[in-house]
Design a protein around this motif. Structure first.
Motif, PDB file in Angstrom:
ATOM      1  N   HIS A 136       2.499  12.780   2.860  1.00 28.33           N
ATOM      2  CA  HIS A 136       2.349  14.224   2.625  1.00 28.33           C
ATOM      3  C   HIS A 136       3.717  14.902   2.466  1.00 28.33           C
ATOM      4  O   HIS A 136       3.917  15.699   1.551  1.00 28.33           O
ATOM      5  N   HIS A 137       4.639  14.577   3.360  1.00 22.63           N
ATOM      6  CA  HIS A 137       5.977  15.172   3.250  1.00 22.63           C
ATOM      7  C   HIS A 137       6.664  14.754   1.949  1.00 22.63           C
ATOM      8  O   HIS A 137       7.290  15.570   1.280  1.00 22.63           O
ATOM      9  N   PHE A 138       6.520  13.482   1.610  1.00 19.91           N
ATOM     10  CA  PHE A 138       7.098  12.989   0.362  1.00 19.91           C
ATOM     11  C   PHE A 138       6.538  13.790  -0.820  1.00 19.91           C
ATOM     12  O   PHE A 138       7.279  14.199  -1.725  1.00 19.91           O
ATOM     13  N   THR A 139       5.244  14.020  -0.779  1.00 18.27           N
ATOM     14  CA  THR A 139       4.582  14.708  -1.891  1.00 18.27           C
ATOM     15  C   THR A 139       5.072  16.148  -2.025  1.00 18.27           C
ATOM     16  O   THR A 139       5.413  16.606  -3.123  1.00 18.27           O
ATOM     17  N   SER A 140       5.136  16.876  -0.904  1.00 13.44           N
ATOM     18  CA  SER A 140       5.564  18.280  -1.002  1.00 13.44           C
ATOM     19  C   SER A 140       7.049  18.361  -1.378  1.00 13.44           C
ATOM     20  O   SER A 140       7.440  19.223  -2.167  1.00 13.44           O
ATOM     21  N   ALA A 141       7.858  17.451  -0.846  1.00 11.21           N
ATOM     22  CA  ALA A 141       9.303  17.510  -1.127  1.00 11.21           C
ATOM     23  C   ALA A 141       9.579  17.222  -2.605  1.00 11.21           C
ATOM     24  O   ALA A 141      10.343  17.942  -3.250  1.00 11.21           O
ATOM     25  N   THR A 142       8.948  16.167  -3.140  1.00 10.53           N
ATOM     26  CA  THR A 142       9.219  15.838  -4.546  1.00 10.53           C
ATOM     27  C   THR A 142       8.591  16.886  -5.479  1.00 10.53           C
ATOM     28  O   THR A 142       9.161  17.206  -6.521  1.00 10.53           O
ATOM     29  N   THR A 143       7.456  17.449  -5.072  1.00  4.24           N
ATOM     30  CA  THR A 143       6.844  18.509  -5.877  1.00  4.24           C
ATOM     31  C   THR A 143       7.737  19.747  -5.896  1.00  4.24           C
ATOM     32  O   THR A 143       7.891  20.416  -6.926  1.00  4.24           O
ATOM     33  N   THR A 144       8.345  20.034  -4.756  1.00  7.76           N
ATOM     34  CA  THR A 144       9.237  21.192  -4.678  1.00  7.76           C
ATOM     35  C   THR A 144      10.457  20.997  -5.580  1.00  7.76           C
ATOM     36  O   THR A 144      10.862  21.915  -6.301  1.00  7.76           O
ATOM     37  N   ALA A 145      11.022  19.788  -5.547  1.00  8.86           N
ATOM     38  CA  ALA A 145      12.195  19.523  -6.391  1.00  8.86           C
ATOM     39  C   ALA A 145      11.819  19.657  -7.863  1.00  8.86           C
ATOM     40  O   ALA A 145      12.566  20.235  -8.667  1.00  8.86           O
ATOM     41  N   LEU A 146      10.639  19.145  -8.207  1.00 15.40           N
ATOM     42  CA  LEU A 146      10.177  19.227  -9.597  1.00 15.40           C
ATOM     43  C   LEU A 146       9.938  20.684 -10.009  1.00 15.40           C
ATOM     44  O   LEU A 146      10.322  21.113 -11.104  1.00 15.40           O
ATOM     45  N   THR A 147       9.327  21.452  -9.109  1.00 10.87           N
ATOM     46  CA  THR A 147       9.056  22.864  -9.400  1.00 10.87           C
ATOM     47  C   THR A 147      10.361  23.629  -9.583  1.00 10.87           C
ATOM     48  O   THR A 147      10.482  24.480 -10.474  1.00 10.87           O
ATOM     49  N   ALA A 205       0.836  -1.201   0.000  1.00  9.39           N
ATOM     50  CA  ALA A 205       0.000   0.000   0.000  1.00  9.39           C
ATOM     51  C   ALA A 205       0.869   1.249   0.000  1.00  9.39           C
ATOM     52  O   ALA A 205       0.565   2.211  -0.688  1.00  9.39           O
ATOM     53  N   SER A 206       1.977   1.188   0.757  1.00 16.29           N
ATOM     54  CA  SER A 206       2.783   2.396   0.861  1.00 16.29           C
ATOM     55  C   SER A 206       3.466   2.703  -0.457  1.00 16.29           C
ATOM     56  O   SER A 206       3.562   3.852  -0.853  1.00 16.29           O
ATOM     57  N   ALA A 207       3.922   1.656  -1.139  1.00 13.78           N
ATOM     58  CA  ALA A 207       4.557   1.902  -2.431  1.00 13.78           C
ATOM     59  C   ALA A 207       3.566   2.577  -3.383  1.00 13.78           C
ATOM     60  O   ALA A 207       3.918   3.504  -4.101  1.00 13.78           O
ATOM     61  N   GLN A 208       2.306   2.114  -3.336  1.00  8.21           N
ATOM     62  CA  GLN A 208       1.284   2.749  -4.177  1.00  8.21           C
ATOM     63  C   GLN A 208       0.969   4.154  -3.697  1.00  8.21           C
ATOM     64  O   GLN A 208       0.837   5.077  -4.475  1.00  8.21           O
ATOM     65  N   GLY A 209       0.865   4.290  -2.349  1.00  7.35           N
ATOM     66  CA  GLY A 209       0.389   5.533  -1.767  1.00  7.35           C
ATOM     67  C   GLY A 209       1.307   6.707  -2.030  1.00  7.35           C
ATOM     68  O   GLY A 209       0.860   7.821  -2.207  1.00  7.35           O
ATOM     69  N   LEU A 210       2.607   6.472  -2.082  1.00  8.25           N
ATOM     70  CA  LEU A 210       3.542   7.570  -2.201  1.00  8.25           C
ATOM     71  C   LEU A 210       3.385   8.308  -3.520  1.00  8.25           C
ATOM     72  O   LEU A 210       3.112   9.495  -3.551  1.00  8.25           O
ATOM     73  N   ALA A 211       3.560   7.594  -4.588  1.00  2.00           N
ATOM     74  CA  ALA A 211       3.488   8.214  -5.915  1.00  2.00           C
ATOM     75  C   ALA A 211       2.711   7.270  -6.816  1.00  2.00           C
ATOM     76  O   ALA A 211       3.291   6.330  -7.357  1.00  2.00           O
ATOM     77  N   PRO A 212       1.416   7.491  -6.956  1.00  2.00           N
ATOM     78  CA  PRO A 212       0.579   6.557  -7.714  1.00  2.00           C
ATOM     79  C   PRO A 212       1.107   6.386  -9.143  1.00  2.00           C
ATOM     80  O   PRO A 212       1.665   7.321  -9.729  1.00  2.00           O
ATOM     81  N   ASN A 213       0.923   5.185  -9.661  1.00  2.00           N
ATOM     82  CA  ASN A 213       1.272   4.875 -11.054  1.00  2.00           C
ATOM     83  C   ASN A 213       2.753   5.028 -11.373  1.00  2.00           C
ATOM     84  O   ASN A 213       3.120   5.429 -12.473  1.00  2.00           O
ATOM     85  N   THR A 214       3.595   4.776 -10.393  1.00  2.00           N
ATOM     86  CA  THR A 214       5.026   4.831 -10.681  1.00  2.00           C
ATOM     87  C   THR A 214       5.571   3.402 -10.720  1.00  2.00           C
ATOM     88  O   THR A 214       5.217   2.579  -9.879  1.00  2.00           O
ATOM     89  N   HIS A 216      12.534   7.084  -4.397  1.00  2.00           N
ATOM     90  CA  HIS A 216      11.724   7.460  -5.556  1.00  2.00           C
ATOM     91  C   HIS A 216      12.591   8.083  -6.657  1.00  2.00           C
ATOM     92  O   HIS A 216      12.489   7.717  -7.825  1.00  2.00           O
ATOM     93  N   LEU A 217      13.470   8.996  -6.280  1.00  2.00           N
ATOM     94  CA  LEU A 217      14.299   9.670  -7.284  1.00  2.00           C
ATOM     95  C   LEU A 217      15.275   8.698  -7.948  1.00  2.00           C
ATOM     96  O   LEU A 217      15.623   8.853  -9.122  1.00  2.00           O
ATOM     97  N   LEU A 218      15.696   7.677  -7.206  1.00  2.00           N
ATOM     98  CA  LEU A 218      16.668   6.732  -7.768  1.00  2.00           C
ATOM     99  C   LEU A 218      16.010   5.573  -8.504  1.00  2.00           C
ATOM    100  O   LEU A 218      16.590   5.016  -9.435  1.00  2.00           O
TER     101      LEU A 218
END
Ligand SMILES: [Zn+2]
Length: 892
Positions: A362-373, A30-39, A160-162
């Protein structure tokens, strides 16, 4: 180590708890799915589960496990990572950052680092650099050790990044950005949290927020070994962890920084833009970028259905946060806050359950979104950064051009300040000759801080006496306090380093044309001891910060030291009260060289003398000198002592001045026979001594003990509480607190039935709603002027006025002449405030009230500080008063 013994247990527990390991497996999926869906993830990169046995958010990863997983990732992708240990915590745990980038970038990492340093210098021809360099995104996690989801998010971000394959977002991130992940800024605090959480853990995670697994015992996991809040330590750089972090940030000069925290479990999620007030030295471009990242995070949170808020709470005024100090080097720096489960599950007030995994996601989402932005805006962010550094130089070429710090009376203090500034990337130079600045003659050794430098705004922030909040914000705070609402000021309102060090600063408007050399933070003290003049019979040490550290170490090594209780003149030079004297005839052979080495290490002036004749004042063999002894120091530890105050005191003693101290739990302390100790330090707190314990404490003082009380402990010691010192704490109207709160006659504000109705006068509504008795107005943290009584040994090394940090609402009546000496008294109201916010109405109450009191008691002393002299280890001047009390008290 205790930490490591528990390391593997979380994993085991997860497996055992699951009854059948099924539950853990299920949540891993579930966690693998939950972090970044469809990856889709590359199987060659090890998952958290494979290395540690639990998936993301299923267990609170221990500090040791964080290190193991980082190692595993770095080993699996050596061409796309670099793992660097940048510091070691006080308790010996490693601190790391992991650089993640494309193969091309990682292969050229050192070249990139050099390029970033050139950019940071404000390079004139930077187009090629900007075309070529990645934007550096620095993701900081877990500075507060009990804000746990942050570090687990860091591991998910790195994975995720690797491991993500075929993700356009990840590809873009790694093409345009270099992501630097610091997963755990405070391993000691995290270990403390994990240990207590595990100790309290129920058969399955208990979501009751009051259950033992959530409820941290003193001192909690937020702080590091010395109980410092490291998110307030950036410009003081007192802690090893922060020192290391500042050093590596100044190697990389990141353009984007996020510090990921946690807040109360009933909140949602916070990200930039920040709340007011905003520090006026942040630029318009930085504010625009805060908005850019805020909107990008908001869009992603909306997509995922996560709640968030912006602007309401976390401000950007004080420069010592992890998200503000780098901003004055030109970064876009932000704090993100996740509601904390403070464990694996947490029932909110509305009955829903917040899981640890939610926080990690949530932290994963904001951190990876910030790096992408950041990656999407690479060029803009690099240009803004360059422009910030260039405009800082330009700003320093107008008006005031430089700050000058002469060595002054205590050269060790000026030097310490100069090195502290240099350690945070501010250019500092030392004049090798005397020179003229305007009408002022400056001596050789004067430190020069040119403001036309890339870090000029940081220099202004730390050296200006005052940084102003904007008027609209102040007006709103004034309204709130009048309505008795709490203020929206998040931290202290003053932090000027020269004021806290009590060193003179001269503002120069012309760059001095003088021979100088650069000051380096780590440059060793001068080399070998100077050869001693013929016939040297001893040494004089003018008192100061360096001398206090020297004498502490000398006493510990068995060197006999005296201190002068009055002034004297020797060989034409006037020596102040507190000057130390070491006579070689009464010391062992080899003392001279030993003492020279110690003094050099602490930057203290050590004057060899060949005769003891004094032309004026007391003689060196006088009864008006005191023989010092190596003090045996005890301090209260554990509740009800404030953990911060206790930690600051312990740090000041052990690390700043090298003084050994026995920290004793308060429950043990009050039944303990203190006869083998000379000094007892009670950190801020309201103690609960039994009558018997109190009697023994008083006997110990009468028999020669030195009791030092700090802040709230002084309130506790006052006459209206336990009567260890004859001061009274005061109400807002200036009457002593010991008077009954229902007094009625003095306040004059009782608008109710008591007063005779006067039909001629209209009813005064505002007056009628004023409370009868109130604590003094609360100070968020300001700097007040303190006038010292110069004839007292406690003031050794300081003269006239100093500045003290005051916060809270403590006001003490000065001691009567027959009770003791008011060694430090706040300046009269009209010159009370040195810097920061103190409401006008609050000033008269504080003016001329006691800051530092000394009450001789039998053969001992009670020394009471109204405020905490060791506050965050910021203020050298008040820390000197504190070590004077510890070191000189037992000698008197
Ligand atoms: Zn925090």
């Amino acid at each position: 180590m205790r930490g490591q013994a528990t390391a593997g247990r979380v994993t085991n527990l997860c497996m055992k708890l699951a009854a059948a390991a099924l539950l853990c497996l299920w949540s891993a999926a579930a966690s693998a799915q939950g972090l970044a869906p469809n990856t889709t993830y590359d199987a060659a990169i090890p998952t958290l589960k494979a290395v540690l046995g639990h998936g993301h958010g299923e267990a609170i990863t221990t500090p040791d496990e964080v290190g193991r997983y980082l190692d595993a990732l770095a080993k699996a992708a050596p061409d796309r990572t670099r793992l660097v240990q940048y510091a070691t915590s006080w308790e010996g745990r490693p601190l790391h950052y992991l650089v993640v980038g494309s193969r091309e970038r990682i292969a050229r990492l050192d070249e990139i680092k050099r390029g970033l340093q050139v950019l940071a210098s404000g390079a004139t021809d930077a187009d090629r650099l900007i075309a070529d360099l990645p934007v550096v995104v620095w993701l900081l996690h877990g500075v507060h050790g009990n804000e746990i989801s942050s570090s687990d998010a860091a591991l998910a971000e790195a994975y995720h990044l690797l491991a993500a394959r075929g993700s356009a977002d990840v590809d873009l991130t790694l093409r345009e950005a270099l992501v630097i992940i610091d997963p755990m800024q405070n391993p000691d605090g995290r270990q403390r949290f994990v240990t207590q959480n595990l100790l309290g853990r129920a058969l399955e995670p208990d979501p009751n927020p009051q259950s033992a697994e959530h409820d941290e015992p003193w001192p909690g996991g937020r702080v590091n070994h010395y109980l410092f809040d490291m998110n307030r330590d950036y410009f003081a750089l007192s802690q090893r962890e922060t020192q290391g972090r500042a050093r590596v940030m100044l190697e990389w000069y990141p353009q984007v920084i996020v510090d990921l925290h946690e807040m109360g479990g009933n909140s949602s999620y916070y990200f930039a833009p920040p709340a007011d007030p905003i520090n006026p030295l942040l630029t318009e471009a930085q504010r625009k970028s805060l908005d850019l990242f805020g909107r990008a995070n908001a869009a992603e949170f909306d997509k995922r259905g996560f709640a968030y808020f912006v602007r309401e709470v976390y401000d950007a005024f004080y420069p010592g946060y992890g998200d503000s100090w780098p901003a004055f080097h030109g970064a876009v720096a932000m704090t993100y806050e996740q509601a904390s489960a403070r464990g694996l599950a947490f029932t909110r007030d509305d009955g829903t359950v917040l899981s640890y995994k939610d926080g990690v996601t949530h932290h994963f989402t904001s951190a990876t979104t910030t790096a992408l932005t950041a990656a999407r805006n690479r060029e803009r962010l690099l240009r803004d950064f360059l422009e910030y550094r260039r405009s800082a130089i330009a700003l320093g070429q107008k008006g005031m051009r430089e700050y000058l710090i002469p060595p002054g009376k205590d050269a060790s203090r000026a030097e310490r300040l100069a090195r502290l500034l240099a350690a945070q990337g501010i250019q500092v130079r030392r004049a090798e000759e005397a020179f003229q600045s305007g009408s002022q003659q400056m001596p050789a050794g004067t430190f020069i801080i040119p403001l036309a430098q890339p870090a000029g705004r940081l220099a202004r922030n730390l050296l200006d006496p005052d940084i102003k909040m904007d008027d609209a914000f102040l007006k709103e705070q004034d309204r709130r306090r009048k309505a008795r609402l709490s203020d929206q000021i998040y931290d202290v309102t003053a932090w000027s380093l020269p004021l806290m060090f009590d060193v003179d600063v001269v503002a120069g408007d012309r760059p001095a044309g003088v021979k100088t050399r650069e000051v380096r933070p780590d440059e060793p003290a001068s080399a070998t001891p100077a050869p001693l003049p013929q016939g040297t019979l001893g040494f004089l040490l003018p008192w100061g910060s360096g001398a206090a550290a020297t004498v502490t170490e000398a006493l510990r090594q068995g060197i006999r030291v005296q201190t002068a209780d009055e002034t004297f003149t020797h060989s034409g030079r006037k020596f102040a009260i507190g000057t130390a004297f070491v006579r070689l005839a009464e010391n062992a052979e080899g003392t001279a060289v030993k003492l020279q080495q110690i003094a050099q290490r602490h930057g203290a002036e050590l004057l060899p003398i060949s005769q003891t004749w004094t032309e004026e004042g007391i003689s060196l063999g006088s009864g008006r000198t005191a023989r010092l002894k190596a003090p045996r120091v005890l301090m209260a530890w554990d509740s009800p002592a404030s953990s911060l105050s206790a930690g600051w005191a312990r740090y000041t003693l052990e690390q700043r001045f090298g003084q050994r101290v026995t920290a004793m739990r308060t429950s043990t302390l009050q039944n303990y026979d203190m006869k083998d100790y000379d000094v007892l330090v009670l950190p801020s707190g309201t103690y609960n001594y039994s009558e018997d314990g109190l009697r023994r404490l008083k006997d110990w003082i009468r028999n020669g003990g030195t009791l030092i009380t700090l802040a709230e402990a002084s309130r506790w010691a006052a006459r209206d509480r336990v009567g260890l010192i004859s001061t009274d704490t005061l109400w807002r109207d200036g009457t002593p607190e010991k008077d009954a709160p229902e007094g009625g006659t003095q306040g004059g504000g009782s608008g109710g039935g008591g007063a005779k109705p006067d039909s001629a006068k209209p009813f005064d509504f505002d007056k009628s709603i004023q409370p009868d008795r109130e604590r003094p107005e609360n100070l968020a943290g300001a700097m007040l002027r303190v006038t010292l009584y110069p004839y007292h040994w406690l003031t050794a090394g300081l003269d006239g006025d100093i500045q003290a940090i005051a916060e809270g609402s403590r006001v003490f009546a000065p001691l009567k002449l027959d009770a003791g000496i008011n060694v430090g008294v706040y300046a009269p109201a009209d010159r009370l405030v040195a810097a920061g916010l103190v409401w006008k109405e609050a000033q008269p109450l504080l003016g001329e009230r006691a800051f530092l009191m000394h009450q001789p008691t039998g053969r001992g002393h009670v020394i009471a500080f109204a405020e905490d002299p060791n506050y965050r280890a910021y203020a050298e001047a008040t820390q000197l008063l504190f070590i004077n009390a510890v070191l000189l008290g037992p000698g008197h």
